[in-house]
Design a protein around this motif. Structure first.
Motif, PDB file in Angstrom:
ATOM      1  N   ILE A   7      -0.737 -12.915   0.956  1.00  0.00           N
ATOM      2  CA  ILE A   7      -1.828 -11.986   0.665  1.00  0.00           C
ATOM      3  C   ILE A   7      -1.292 -10.905  -0.259  1.00  0.00           C
ATOM      4  O   ILE A   7      -0.330 -10.220   0.055  1.00  0.00           O
ATOM      5  N   ARG A   8      -1.914 -10.784  -1.419  1.00  0.00           N
ATOM      6  CA  ARG A   8      -1.475  -9.798  -2.411  1.00  0.00           C
ATOM      7  C   ARG A   8      -2.224  -8.490  -2.199  1.00  0.00           C
ATOM      8  O   ARG A   8      -3.430  -8.480  -1.987  1.00  0.00           O
ATOM      9  N   ALA A   9      -1.517  -7.385  -2.292  1.00  0.00           N
ATOM     10  CA  ALA A   9      -2.122  -6.064  -2.152  1.00  0.00           C
ATOM     11  C   ALA A   9      -2.602  -5.531  -3.494  1.00  0.00           C
ATOM     12  O   ALA A   9      -3.305  -4.527  -3.540  1.00  0.00           O
ATOM     13  N   THR A  10      -2.216  -6.208  -4.582  1.00  0.00           N
ATOM     14  CA  THR A  10      -2.597  -5.756  -5.921  1.00  0.00           C
ATOM     15  C   THR A  10      -3.176  -6.914  -6.720  1.00  0.00           C
ATOM     16  O   THR A  10      -2.970  -8.079  -6.376  1.00  0.00           O
ATOM     17  N   ILE A  11      -3.895  -6.553  -7.781  1.00  0.00           N
ATOM     18  CA  ILE A  11      -4.377  -7.538  -8.739  1.00  0.00           C
ATOM     19  C   ILE A  11      -3.983  -7.050 -10.129  1.00  0.00           C
ATOM     20  O   ILE A  11      -3.649  -5.878 -10.313  1.00  0.00           O
ATOM     21  N   LEU A  46      -0.531  -2.806 -12.438  1.00  0.00           N
ATOM     22  CA  LEU A  46      -1.263  -3.468 -11.365  1.00  0.00           C
ATOM     23  C   LEU A  46      -2.287  -2.528 -10.750  1.00  0.00           C
ATOM     24  O   LEU A  46      -2.124  -1.305 -10.777  1.00  0.00           O
ATOM     25  N   VAL A  47      -3.325  -3.109 -10.178  1.00  0.00           N
ATOM     26  CA  VAL A  47      -4.394  -2.347  -9.540  1.00  0.00           C
ATOM     27  C   VAL A  47      -4.356  -2.636  -8.042  1.00  0.00           C
ATOM     28  O   VAL A  47      -4.519  -3.789  -7.635  1.00  0.00           O
ATOM     29  N   PRO A  48      -4.142  -1.599  -7.210  1.00  0.00           N
ATOM     30  CA  PRO A  48      -4.192  -1.820  -5.757  1.00  0.00           C
ATOM     31  C   PRO A  48      -5.614  -2.217  -5.339  1.00  0.00           C
ATOM     32  O   PRO A  48      -6.582  -1.551  -5.712  1.00  0.00           O
ATOM     33  N   LYS A  49      -5.733  -3.311  -4.611  1.00  0.00           N
ATOM     34  CA  LYS A  49      -7.047  -3.804  -4.197  1.00  0.00           C
ATOM     35  C   LYS A  49      -7.813  -2.758  -3.398  1.00  0.00           C
ATOM     36  O   LYS A  49      -9.002  -2.550  -3.620  1.00  0.00           O
ATOM     37  N   ALA A  50      -7.128  -2.095  -2.463  1.00  0.00           N
ATOM     38  CA  ALA A  50      -7.798  -1.112  -1.605  1.00  0.00           C
ATOM     39  C   ALA A  50      -8.356   0.044  -2.427  1.00  0.00           C
ATOM     40  O   ALA A  50      -9.483   0.498  -2.196  1.00  0.00           O
ATOM     41  N   ALA A  51      -7.599   0.520  -3.408  1.00  0.00           N
ATOM     42  CA  ALA A  51      -8.052   1.635  -4.248  1.00  0.00           C
ATOM     43  C   ALA A  51      -9.251   1.210  -5.098  1.00  0.00           C
ATOM     44  O   ALA A  51     -10.193   1.987  -5.283  1.00  0.00           O
ATOM     45  N   LEU A  52      -9.229  -0.010  -5.613  1.00  0.00           N
ATOM     46  CA  LEU A  52     -10.342  -0.505  -6.416  1.00  0.00           C
ATOM     47  C   LEU A  52     -11.607  -0.609  -5.549  1.00  0.00           C
ATOM     48  O   LEU A  52     -12.692  -0.209  -5.969  1.00  0.00           O
ATOM     49  N   GLU A  53     -11.473  -1.118  -4.335  1.00  0.00           N
ATOM     50  CA  GLU A  53     -12.609  -1.239  -3.436  1.00  0.00           C
ATOM     51  C   GLU A  53     -13.180   0.146  -3.080  1.00  0.00           C
ATOM     52  O   GLU A  53     -14.390   0.322  -3.035  1.00  0.00           O
ATOM     53  N   ARG A  54     -12.284   1.130  -2.835  1.00  0.00           N
ATOM     54  CA  ARG A  54     -12.749   2.500  -2.562  1.00  0.00           C
ATOM     55  C   ARG A  54     -13.512   3.056  -3.761  1.00  0.00           C
ATOM     56  O   ARG A  54     -14.547   3.684  -3.617  1.00  0.00           O
TER      57      ARG A  54
END
Length: 61
Positions: A7-11, A46-54
């Motif tokens: 599971i990647r934390a970034t994209i 890289l873009v943190p998935k959690a930050a992008l979702e927020r």
């Protein structure tokens, strides 16, 4: 052993651009301006998935 992908934390910026419906260059410029949350690791941006979702949900980063 299992064949599961970790599971990647970034994209990547390109993956974020695709999710946002914008072009690659526009995504890099937005990250440079701080409009897309990003972190730099070595030469990779890289873009943190959690930050992008927020960001997309309207919550503060």
């Amino acid at each position: 052993m299992t064949d599961q992908q970790p599971i990647r934390a970034t994209i990547t910026i390109v993956e974020a651009a695709h999710r946002l419906g914008i072009g690659r260059n526009q995504a890099y410029e937005a990250a440079k301006r701080g409009e897309i949350p990003s972190i730099k690791i070595g030469k990779r941006l890289l873009v943190p998935k959690a930050a992008l979702e927020r960001m997309l949900s309207g919550q503060a980063a």
